[in-house]
Design a protein around this motif. Structure first.
Motif, mmCIF file in Angstrom:
data_model
loop_
_atom_site.group_PDB
_atom_site.id
_atom_site.type_symbol
_atom_site.label_atom_id
_atom_site.label_comp_id
_atom_site.label_asym_id
_atom_site.label_seq_id
_atom_site.Cartn_x
_atom_site.Cartn_y
_atom_site.Cartn_z
ATOM 1 N N UNK A 202 0.810 -1.218 0.000
ATOM 2 C CA UNK A 202 0.000 0.000 0.000
ATOM 3 C C UNK A 202 0.845 1.271 0.000
ATOM 4 N N UNK A 203 2.169 1.122 0.022
ATOM 5 C CA UNK A 203 3.041 2.286 0.062
ATOM 6 C C UNK A 203 3.023 3.004 1.392
ATOM 7 N N UNK A 204 2.773 2.222 2.486
ATOM 8 C CA UNK A 204 2.586 2.843 3.790
ATOM 9 C C UNK A 204 3.542 2.294 4.842
ATOM 10 N N UNK A 255 12.600 -2.298 1.806
ATOM 11 C CA UNK A 255 11.267 -1.918 1.333
ATOM 12 C C UNK A 255 11.176 -2.039 -0.185
ATOM 13 N N UNK A 256 12.201 -1.577 -0.896
ATOM 14 C CA UNK A 256 12.184 -1.666 -2.357
ATOM 15 C C UNK A 256 12.206 -3.117 -2.826
ATOM 16 N N UNK A 257 12.975 -3.961 -2.165
ATOM 17 C CA UNK A 257 13.064 -5.369 -2.567
ATOM 18 C C UNK A 257 11.747 -6.091 -2.324
ATOM 19 N N UNK A 258 11.109 -5.820 -1.190
ATOM 20 C CA UNK A 258 9.805 -6.430 -0.923
ATOM 21 C C UNK A 258 8.785 -5.959 -1.953
ATOM 22 N N UNK A 259 8.817 -4.669 -2.293
ATOM 23 C CA UNK A 259 7.917 -4.180 -3.333
ATOM 24 C C UNK A 259 8.142 -4.868 -4.657
ATOM 25 N N UNK A 268 -0.136 -5.291 -7.402
ATOM 26 C CA UNK A 268 0.076 -3.881 -7.689
ATOM 27 C C UNK A 268 0.629 -3.225 -6.420
ATOM 28 N N UNK A 269 1.752 -2.576 -6.542
ATOM 29 C CA UNK A 269 2.419 -1.977 -5.379
ATOM 30 C C UNK A 269 2.510 -0.474 -5.580
ATOM 31 N N UNK A 270 1.998 0.270 -4.621
ATOM 32 C CA UNK A 270 2.053 1.730 -4.707
ATOM 33 C C UNK A 270 3.435 2.220 -4.274
ATOM 34 N N UNK A 271 3.901 3.304 -4.864
ATOM 35 C CA UNK A 271 5.174 3.888 -4.405
ATOM 36 C C UNK A 271 5.087 4.233 -2.925
ATOM 37 N N UNK A 272 6.147 3.960 -2.207
ATOM 38 C CA UNK A 272 6.104 4.223 -0.771
ATOM 39 C C UNK A 272 6.117 5.726 -0.507
ATOM 40 N N UNK A 273 5.140 6.170 0.246
ATOM 41 C CA UNK A 273 4.991 7.608 0.498
ATOM 42 C C UNK A 273 5.050 7.941 1.982
#
Length: 348
Positions: A202-204, A255-259, A268-273
């Protein structure tokens, strides 16, 4: 590296905490048909109230609790030949009271060591943690094998006391060694790890500061390898080794690797914000510390309070002493973990 002396697997292997994350993975490996499968009896200690439907059929389940020393003698009923014991039982996030830390991680470990010594166990492997040693002072620091104790809050103190109980048992003649995994991941995971995946999707997931904090992690198959090598490699009693993936990762990299792993499995993975200042971790740690002093444990504050810390280890001693050679890195390990969730029908 000097030549290692290996020991044959015992007639019986006992796993405490067999229904937990690591215990289930270890029991599955020992009773399966893979690299770490072995003959003989694989016996698991499971608390009376815990389910066993997720455990392998070939596991010999004994009901008991490490906090009840009288229940531990049943682990040794009807056994003959060499017996090894792998102590995985422990509490990381207490559900009811802070008292669980000491009761399980310290006194429970002492109870298990006493039972192992009374019943003539050949070799004990105690699964410890990084928490008895706190956090690294800088991003390029690595915990070495002879690190002094500097426990991090209640969990760290209880795991330190557990290690001291093991060392006291060694002084009394028990052949026991220890492995120290940091944050581990992989199949058989609890709900909190599923929440981690969901937050990344969810990018959270909260990234503090620049996300460059360095963390060692351990894929569960790497940890099983380290445990088995600690059990079946002839070494002096009382030794301990860091068991982790080959290299640490930054929080941003995790975080990037898990995404990327989630995307590779069709999500579908949202950019982490979710970016927070380092100060958020410091404030969370202060709240966590105050709460624990008052006898309360709040998981969210504890986890956030560690997110701006560096916790990285040096596995060179395990490589040299045990021939430990981690086969999985983060990308493959996380994909395997996600696939396991999907196979179990777990919604991410």
């Amino acid at each position: 590296m000097s030549e290692l002396t290996t020991i044959d697997a015992p007639a019986t292997t006992i796993v405490t905490g067999a229904s937990g994350w690591l215990g289930t993975g270890l029991a599955t490996a020992l009773t399966g048909d893979g690299e770490y499968a072995r003959g003989g009896t694989i016996r698991g200690l499971v608390r009376p109230e815990e389910p066993t439907t997720h455990l392998p059929d070939d596991l010999d389940v004994v009901r008991g609790d490490v906090t009840d020393p009288t229940s531990l003698d049943a682990l040794f009923d009807g056994l003959s030949g060499p017996v090894d014991l792998i102590h995985t039982a422990g509490v990381i996030h207490p559900a009811a009271s802070m008292d669980e830390f000491d009761a399980v991680n310290h006194v429970g470990t002492r109870n298990v060591m006493d039972a192992a010594r009374r019943h003539g166990v050949r070799r004990v492997v105690h699964v410890s943690s990084n928490s008895p040693f706190g956090t690294n002072g800088a991003r390029n620091d690595r915990f070495g094998n002879d690190e002094p104790y500097h426990p991090y809050l209640g969990y760290g103190r209880s795991k330190m006391d557990g290690e001291l109980a093991v060392l006291a048992a060694v002084e009394d003649g028990l052949n026991a060694v220890m492995v120290r995994p940091p944050w581990f991941y992989g199949p058989h995971q609890p709900a909190r790890q599923t929440t981690f995946f969901t937050m990344v999707k969810k990018g959270r997931f909260p990234i503090l500061g620049d996300g460059g904090q360095v963390r060692s992690m351990t894929y569960i198959d790497n940890l099983v390898q380290g445990i088995v090598r600690a059990e079946l490699t002839a070494t002096d009693a009382g030794k301990a080794w860091w068991i982790a993936d080959a290299e640490p990762y930054t929080v941003q990299e995790i975080v990037e690797t898990v995404g990327d792993a989630l995307r590779a499995e069709g999500f579908e993975v949202k950019p982490n914000s979710f970016k927070l200042p380092n100060l958020a971790g410091t404030v969370a740690e202060k709240i966590d510390t105050a709460a624990q002093k008052a006898g309360r444990y709040v998981t969210q504050f504890h986890v956030l309070g560690e997110m701006n810390k560096n916790i990285a280890v040096d596995i060179s001693a395990a490589r040299a002493d045990l021939g430990y050679d981690p086969q999985f890195a983060l990308a493959a390990g996380m994909r395997n973990s996600i696939r396991w969730c999907l196979d179990q029908g777990i919604e991410l």
